[in-house]
Design a protein around this motif. Structure first.
Motif, PDB file in Angstrom:
ATOM      1  N   SER A 209     -44.044  27.820 133.990  1.00  0.00           N
ATOM      2  CA  SER A 209     -44.653  26.638 133.369  1.00  0.00           C
ATOM      3  C   SER A 209     -45.315  25.717 134.388  1.00  0.00           C
ATOM      4  O   SER A 209     -45.915  24.704 134.011  1.00  0.00           O
ATOM      5  CB  SER A 209     -43.590  25.856 132.588  1.00  0.00           C
ATOM      6  N   SER A 210     -45.239  26.047 135.671  1.00  0.00           N
ATOM      7  CA  SER A 210     -45.830  25.199 136.710  1.00  0.00           C
ATOM      8  C   SER A 210     -47.350  25.197 136.592  1.00  0.00           C
ATOM      9  O   SER A 210     -47.967  26.183 136.176  1.00  0.00           O
ATOM     10  CB  SER A 210     -45.431  25.686 138.103  1.00  0.00           C
ATOM     11  N   SER A 211     -47.951  24.107 137.008  1.00  0.00           N
ATOM     12  CA  SER A 211     -49.404  23.978 136.940  1.00  0.00           C
ATOM     13  C   SER A 211     -50.061  24.817 138.032  1.00  0.00           C
ATOM     14  O   SER A 211     -49.460  25.077 139.083  1.00  0.00           O
ATOM     15  CB  SER A 211     -49.818  22.521 137.123  1.00  0.00           C
ATOM     16  N   PRO A 212     -51.305  25.257 137.809  1.00  0.00           N
ATOM     17  CA  PRO A 212     -52.032  25.993 138.854  1.00  0.00           C
ATOM     18  C   PRO A 212     -52.123  25.204 140.155  1.00  0.00           C
ATOM     19  O   PRO A 212     -52.052  25.785 141.241  1.00  0.00           O
ATOM     20  CB  PRO A 212     -53.407  26.224 138.228  1.00  0.00           C
ATOM     21  N   GLN A 213     -52.276  23.876 140.043  1.00  0.00           N
ATOM     22  CA  GLN A 213     -52.362  23.060 141.245  1.00  0.00           C
ATOM     23  C   GLN A 213     -51.065  23.102 142.046  1.00  0.00           C
ATOM     24  O   GLN A 213     -51.080  23.229 143.276  1.00  0.00           O
ATOM     25  CB  GLN A 213     -52.686  21.610 140.870  1.00  0.00           C
ATOM     26  N   ALA A 214     -49.927  23.017 141.346  1.00  0.00           N
ATOM     27  CA  ALA A 214     -48.638  23.058 142.036  1.00  0.00           C
ATOM     28  C   ALA A 214     -48.437  24.401 142.724  1.00  0.00           C
ATOM     29  O   ALA A 214     -47.921  24.479 143.843  1.00  0.00           O
ATOM     30  CB  ALA A 214     -47.507  22.799 141.043  1.00  0.00           C
ATOM     31  N   ARG A 215     -48.860  25.481 142.062  1.00  0.00           N
ATOM     32  CA  ARG A 215     -48.738  26.803 142.655  1.00  0.00           C
ATOM     33  C   ARG A 215     -49.611  26.927 143.898  1.00  0.00           C
ATOM     34  O   ARG A 215     -49.185  27.513 144.913  1.00  0.00           O
ATOM     35  CB  ARG A 215     -49.123  27.869 141.623  1.00  0.00           C
ATOM     36  N   ARG A 216     -50.794  26.380 143.841  1.00  0.00           N
ATOM     37  CA  ARG A 216     -51.692  26.481 144.997  1.00  0.00           C
ATOM     38  C   ARG A 216     -51.205  25.618 146.162  1.00  0.00           C
ATOM     39  O   ARG A 216     -51.426  25.967 147.330  1.00  0.00           O
ATOM     40  CB  ARG A 216     -53.121  26.099 144.597  1.00  0.00           C
ATOM     41  N   GLU A 217     -50.531  24.530 145.863  1.00  0.00           N
ATOM     42  CA  GLU A 217     -49.979  23.706 146.941  1.00  0.00           C
ATOM     43  C   GLU A 217     -48.886  24.462 147.692  1.00  0.00           C
ATOM     44  O   GLU A 217     -48.817  24.417 148.923  1.00  0.00           O
ATOM     45  CB  GLU A 217     -49.444  22.393 146.373  1.00  0.00           C
TER      46      GLU A 217
ATOM     47  N   ALA B 129     -42.326  26.225 142.230  1.00  0.00           N
ATOM     48  CA  ALA B 129     -43.559  26.203 141.443  1.00  0.00           C
ATOM     49  C   ALA B 129     -44.111  27.615 141.229  1.00  0.00           C
ATOM     50  O   ALA B 129     -44.806  27.866 140.234  1.00  0.00           O
ATOM     51  CB  ALA B 129     -44.611  25.333 142.136  1.00  0.00           C
TER      52      ALA B 129
ATOM     53  N   ASP C 274     -41.358  29.257 138.544  1.00  0.00           N
ATOM     54  CA  ASP C 274     -41.393  28.694 137.193  1.00  0.00           C
ATOM     55  C   ASP C 274     -42.750  28.965 136.548  1.00  0.00           C
ATOM     56  O   ASP C 274     -43.778  28.441 137.000  1.00  0.00           O
ATOM     57  CB  ASP C 274     -41.138  27.186 137.261  1.00  0.00           C
TER      58      ASP C 274
END
Length: 297
Positions: free
Chosen positions: A16-24, A11, A14
């Motif tokens: 294109s990953s969402s901010p939420q996925a990156r923060r997880e 995450a 990539d």
């Protein structure tokens, strides 16, 4: 914690990953930095073919006669153009391609560490690592006795912490890396065995200092028990040579850790240091190689 966690960082890799996925992912990295100081990363995107080619070329080099290997000498310590052997053909190119790939990965992982501290993703890149100090080594640990004549372990590398911010290690399948962990006031050594297509990451003294001891640089060591050569490829992703290293101001670091110099392997406090990363690194290297420090100063 008596195990080294494994984290899928795709995450972060990539865009294109969402901010939420990156923060997880960042939260998992932060937990690992607080608890063990070590973690595996998968989903890192570094080409497997490049890794395989570099390992094969490195084994080719170490299998050559000693006099041939000794022809490669360093010049000015820690600076200057890389010196590569003429044989095996392609080793220099593979090393440079690998360093470029891991420099990119290093920036990516540091963005996750920044997010884990409630900072902007580019915090480290903008302030400390715009021109990072990058060191890459290829170590070959030959087989040998596990203990000496006095019954003491014969370490490939004894207990130590790394000096900088982040180490990204590729190790072969021989194993031998051990990590010192803390739990319930007790310490113990645990193995960090190789995991397929994973890098072992650990934080160094400068990140310990920046986070006021909340993210701890963790002691580790190597004992080759495989009965054959062990290949280790550590990549050190560290601050700018001239960067002044200071503690980070972040609400995530309000509960600062205690200065653990009395427990450290070298009995030195990383929090009392004042100056640039280059000065810190030369001071450490100079204690191990006094002649080298005399040459550069």
């Amino acid at each position: 914690m008596d195990t080294v966690p494994l984290i899928d960082v795709r995450a972060l890799v990539d865009p294109s990953s969402s901010p939420q996925a990156r923060r997880e992912v960042a939260a998992r990295m932060g937990a690992a930095c607080r608890n063990t100081g070590f973690f595996y990363v998968v989903g890192h995107g570094v080409d497997v073919g490049l890794q395989t080619r570099l390992e094969a070329l490195a084994r080719d080099f170490f299998a050559r006669p000693e006099e041939e290997k000794q022809r490669v000498r360093a010049g000015t310590p820690l600076h200057g153009p890389n010196l590569f052997p003429l044989e095996p053909d392609g080793l220099g190119g593979a090393v440079l391609a690998y360093m470029a790939a891991l420099t990119s990965l290093g920036h990516t992982l540091m963005s996750g560490i920044a997010l884990s501290l409630d900072l902007e993703a580019d915090f480290f890149a903008a302030r400390y690592m715009a021109d990072p100090t990058v060191l890459f080594r290829i170590f070959n640990y030959p087989p040998g006795p596990e203990v000496d004549a006095q019954g003491l372990p014969v370490w490939g590398v004894g207990e130590h912490t790394d000096y900088g911010v982040l180490t990204i290690l590729k190790q072969d399948d021989a194993g031998g890396l051990q990590v010192k962990t803390r739990q319930d006031g007790h310490t113990r050594w645990v193995d960090a065995p190789p995991v397929e297509d994973a890098f072992v990451c650990n934080i160094g003294d400068m990140l310990d200092r920046m986070t006021r001891g909340v993210y701890r640089s963790t002691p580790h060591r190597v004992l080759n028990r495989a009965g054959r050569d062990r290949l280790s490829l550590p990549f050190f992703f560290d601050p700018d040579w001239t960067a002044e290293i200071a503690a980070i101001d972040s609400p995530a670091l309000k509960d600062a850790g205690a200065d653990d110099h009395a427990e450290r392997w070298d009995r030195q406090s990383v929090h009392s240091f004042r100056g640039t990363y280059g000065a810190y690194l030369l001071g450490k290297v100079g204690k191990v190689f006094p002649d080298l420090r005399a040459e550069v100063l």
